[in-house]
Motif scaffolding. Structure first.
Motif, PDB file in Angstrom:
ATOM      1  N   TRP A  41      47.945  40.598  22.624  1.00 58.33           N
ATOM      2  CA  TRP A  41      48.376  39.254  23.000  1.00 58.33           C
ATOM      3  C   TRP A  41      47.403  38.169  22.561  1.00 58.33           C
ATOM      4  CZ3 TRP A  41      53.026  38.655  25.506  1.00 58.33           C
ATOM      5  CH2 TRP A  41      53.613  39.827  25.957  1.00 58.33           C
ATOM      6  N   LEU A  42      46.146  38.421  22.633  1.00 54.09           N
ATOM      7  CA  LEU A  42      45.155  37.380  22.344  1.00 54.09           C
ATOM      8  C   LEU A  42      45.112  36.977  20.885  1.00 54.09           C
ATOM      9  CD1 LEU A  42      42.176  38.432  24.613  1.00 54.09           C
ATOM     10  CD2 LEU A  42      43.767  36.554  24.935  1.00 54.09           C
ATOM     11  N   LEU A  98      51.611  34.971  30.419  1.00 49.14           N
ATOM     12  CA  LEU A  98      52.481  34.831  29.251  1.00 49.14           C
ATOM     13  C   LEU A  98      53.783  35.601  29.422  1.00 49.14           C
ATOM     14  CD1 LEU A  98      49.868  34.983  26.360  1.00 49.14           C
ATOM     15  CD2 LEU A  98      51.091  32.981  27.214  1.00 49.14           C
ATOM     16  N   GLU A  99      53.709  36.769  30.056  1.00 51.00           N
ATOM     17  CA  GLU A  99      54.924  37.543  30.306  1.00 51.00           C
ATOM     18  C   GLU A  99      55.863  36.788  31.243  1.00 51.00           C
ATOM     19  OE1 GLU A  99      53.328  41.295  31.649  1.00 51.00           O
ATOM     20  OE2 GLU A  99      53.467  42.146  29.635  1.00 51.00           O
ATOM     21  N   VAL A 100      55.302  36.169  32.273  1.00 55.18           N
ATOM     22  CA  VAL A 100      56.112  35.383  33.208  1.00 55.18           C
ATOM     23  C   VAL A 100      56.793  34.236  32.471  1.00 55.18           C
ATOM     24  CG1 VAL A 100      55.994  33.791  35.182  1.00 55.18           C
ATOM     25  CG2 VAL A 100      54.821  35.992  35.293  1.00 55.18           C
ATOM     26  N   LEU A 101      56.017  33.516  31.655  1.00 59.65           N
ATOM     27  CA  LEU A 101      56.569  32.387  30.908  1.00 59.65           C
ATOM     28  C   LEU A 101      57.664  32.831  29.937  1.00 59.65           C
ATOM     29  CD1 LEU A 101      53.275  30.423  30.197  1.00 59.65           C
ATOM     30  CD2 LEU A 101      55.101  29.785  31.790  1.00 59.65           C
ATOM     31  N   ALA A 116      39.669  30.521  29.870  1.00 59.30           N
ATOM     32  CA  ALA A 116      38.749  31.645  30.074  1.00 59.30           C
ATOM     33  C   ALA A 116      39.305  32.678  31.062  1.00 59.30           C
ATOM     34  CB  ALA A 116      37.380  31.141  30.520  1.00 59.30           C
ATOM     35  N   LEU A 117      40.518  33.126  30.804  1.00 55.03           N
ATOM     36  CA  LEU A 117      41.138  34.146  31.641  1.00 55.03           C
ATOM     37  C   LEU A 117      40.836  35.533  31.089  1.00 55.03           C
ATOM     38  CD1 LEU A 117      44.688  32.561  32.029  1.00 55.03           C
ATOM     39  CD2 LEU A 117      42.818  32.492  33.683  1.00 55.03           C
ATOM     40  N   SER A 118      40.935  36.528  31.952  1.00 53.78           N
ATOM     41  CA  SER A 118      40.820  37.901  31.468  1.00 53.78           C
ATOM     42  C   SER A 118      42.075  38.213  30.655  1.00 53.78           C
ATOM     43  CB  SER A 118      40.702  38.877  32.639  1.00 53.78           C
ATOM     44  OG  SER A 118      41.933  38.958  33.333  1.00 53.78           O
ATOM     45  N   LYS A 119      41.994  39.241  29.816  1.00 54.30           N
ATOM     46  CA  LYS A 119      43.153  39.615  29.002  1.00 54.30           C
ATOM     47  C   LYS A 119      44.356  39.945  29.875  1.00 54.30           C
ATOM     48  CE  LYS A 119      40.644  41.342  25.008  1.00 54.30           C
ATOM     49  NZ  LYS A 119      40.402  42.494  24.142  1.00 54.30           N
ATOM     50  N   SER A 120      44.119  40.645  30.975  1.00 56.15           N
ATOM     51  CA  SER A 120      45.249  41.027  31.834  1.00 56.15           C
ATOM     52  C   SER A 120      45.856  39.813  32.541  1.00 56.15           C
ATOM     53  CB  SER A 120      44.831  42.092  32.854  1.00 56.15           C
ATOM     54  OG  SER A 120      43.838  41.595  33.718  1.00 56.15           O
ATOM     55  N   ASP A 121      45.020  38.859  32.971  1.00 57.46           N
ATOM     56  CA  ASP A 121      45.546  37.655  33.614  1.00 57.46           C
ATOM     57  C   ASP A 121      46.343  36.801  32.626  1.00 57.46           C
ATOM     58  OD1 ASP A 121      44.446  38.314  36.062  1.00 57.46           O
ATOM     59  OD2 ASP A 121      42.683  37.028  35.819  1.00 57.46           O
ATOM     60  N   PRO A 174      51.059  32.299  43.739  1.00 54.97           N
ATOM     61  CA  PRO A 174      50.657  30.920  43.448  1.00 54.97           C
ATOM     62  C   PRO A 174      49.571  30.801  42.374  1.00 54.97           C
ATOM     63  CG  PRO A 174      50.780  31.258  45.814  1.00 54.97           C
ATOM     64  CD  PRO A 174      50.983  32.599  45.166  1.00 54.97           C
ATOM     65  N   ILE A 175      48.682  31.764  42.306  1.00 51.26           N
ATOM     66  CA  ILE A 175      47.625  31.733  41.287  1.00 51.26           C
ATOM     67  C   ILE A 175      48.238  31.921  39.900  1.00 51.26           C
ATOM     68  CG2 ILE A 175      45.571  32.917  40.401  1.00 51.26           C
ATOM     69  CD1 ILE A 175      44.872  33.514  43.372  1.00 51.26           C
ATOM     70  N   VAL A 176      49.143  32.869  39.784  1.00 51.54           N
ATOM     71  CA  VAL A 176      49.830  33.108  38.504  1.00 51.54           C
ATOM     72  C   VAL A 176      50.647  31.875  38.132  1.00 51.54           C
ATOM     73  CG1 VAL A 176      51.539  34.530  37.291  1.00 51.54           C
ATOM     74  CG2 VAL A 176      49.886  35.607  38.828  1.00 51.54           C
ATOM     75  N   GLN A 177      51.304  31.289  39.110  1.00 53.53           N
ATOM     76  CA  GLN A 177      52.105  30.095  38.868  1.00 53.53           C
ATOM     77  C   GLN A 177      51.233  28.950  38.343  1.00 53.53           C
ATOM     78  OE1 GLN A 177      54.438  28.954  42.252  1.00 53.53           O
ATOM     79  NE2 GLN A 177      55.747  27.623  41.039  1.00 53.53           N
ATOM     80  N   GLU A 178      50.052  28.777  38.906  1.00 53.25           N
ATOM     81  CA  GLU A 178      49.139  27.722  38.444  1.00 53.25           C
ATOM     82  C   GLU A 178      48.657  28.015  37.026  1.00 53.25           C
ATOM     83  OE1 GLU A 178      46.972  24.384  37.931  1.00 53.25           O
ATOM     84  OE2 GLU A 178      48.508  24.758  39.425  1.00 53.25           O
ATOM     85  N   ARG A 179      48.346  29.266  36.743  1.00 49.73           N
ATOM     86  CA  ARG A 179      47.938  29.634  35.376  1.00 49.73           C
ATOM     87  C   ARG A 179      49.054  29.329  34.379  1.00 49.73           C
ATOM     88  NH1 ARG A 179      45.688  35.177  37.428  1.00 49.73           N
ATOM     89  NH2 ARG A 179      43.635  34.501  38.109  1.00 49.73           N
ATOM     90  N   CYS A 180      50.267  29.643  34.768  1.00 44.34           N
ATOM     91  CA  CYS A 180      51.414  29.370  33.896  1.00 44.34           C
ATOM     92  C   CYS A 180      51.534  27.870  33.627  1.00 44.34           C
ATOM     93  CB  CYS A 180      52.701  29.902  34.528  1.00 44.34           C
ATOM     94  SG  CYS A 180      52.833  31.697  34.545  1.00 44.34           S
TER      95      CYS A 180
END
Length: 91
Positions: free
Chosen positions: A68-69, A50-53, A40-45, A5-11
């Protein structure tokens, strides 16, 4: 297995920012750096979201000379439709 759910919200946040920027400037590309300045996410987050999207076909990724950045994303037609759908749910 579903998406965290956290990744989904970021997406969703990334998609809304990209869509708003796209309509505000009518540019097809949106800087990943600009998106991350707002989130303000970490590079890995950021990379994970972005990979999910990208895997879901909502954005296309363009890296320019490095990680990526330093790249840009473009919303796909499917991505624009997705954002319009989530924006309608907010109302």
């Amino acid at each position: 297995m579903g998406i965290d759910p956290i990744v989904q919200e970021r997406c969703s946040q990334i998609m809304r920012i990209a869509h708003k920027r796209y309509h505000k400037t009518e540019k097809k590309r949106v800087s990943v750096d600009r998106i991350n300045k707002k989130l303000a996410l970490s590079k890995s987050d950021l990379r994970q979201a972005l990979e999910v999207l990208s895997e879901k076909g909502l954005v296309s990724l363009e890296t320019i000379g490095g990680p990526w950045l330093y790249g840009h994303i473009k919303l796909t037609k499917k991505g624009i439709e997705y954002v319009q759908k989530i924006e309608k749910k907010k109302v």
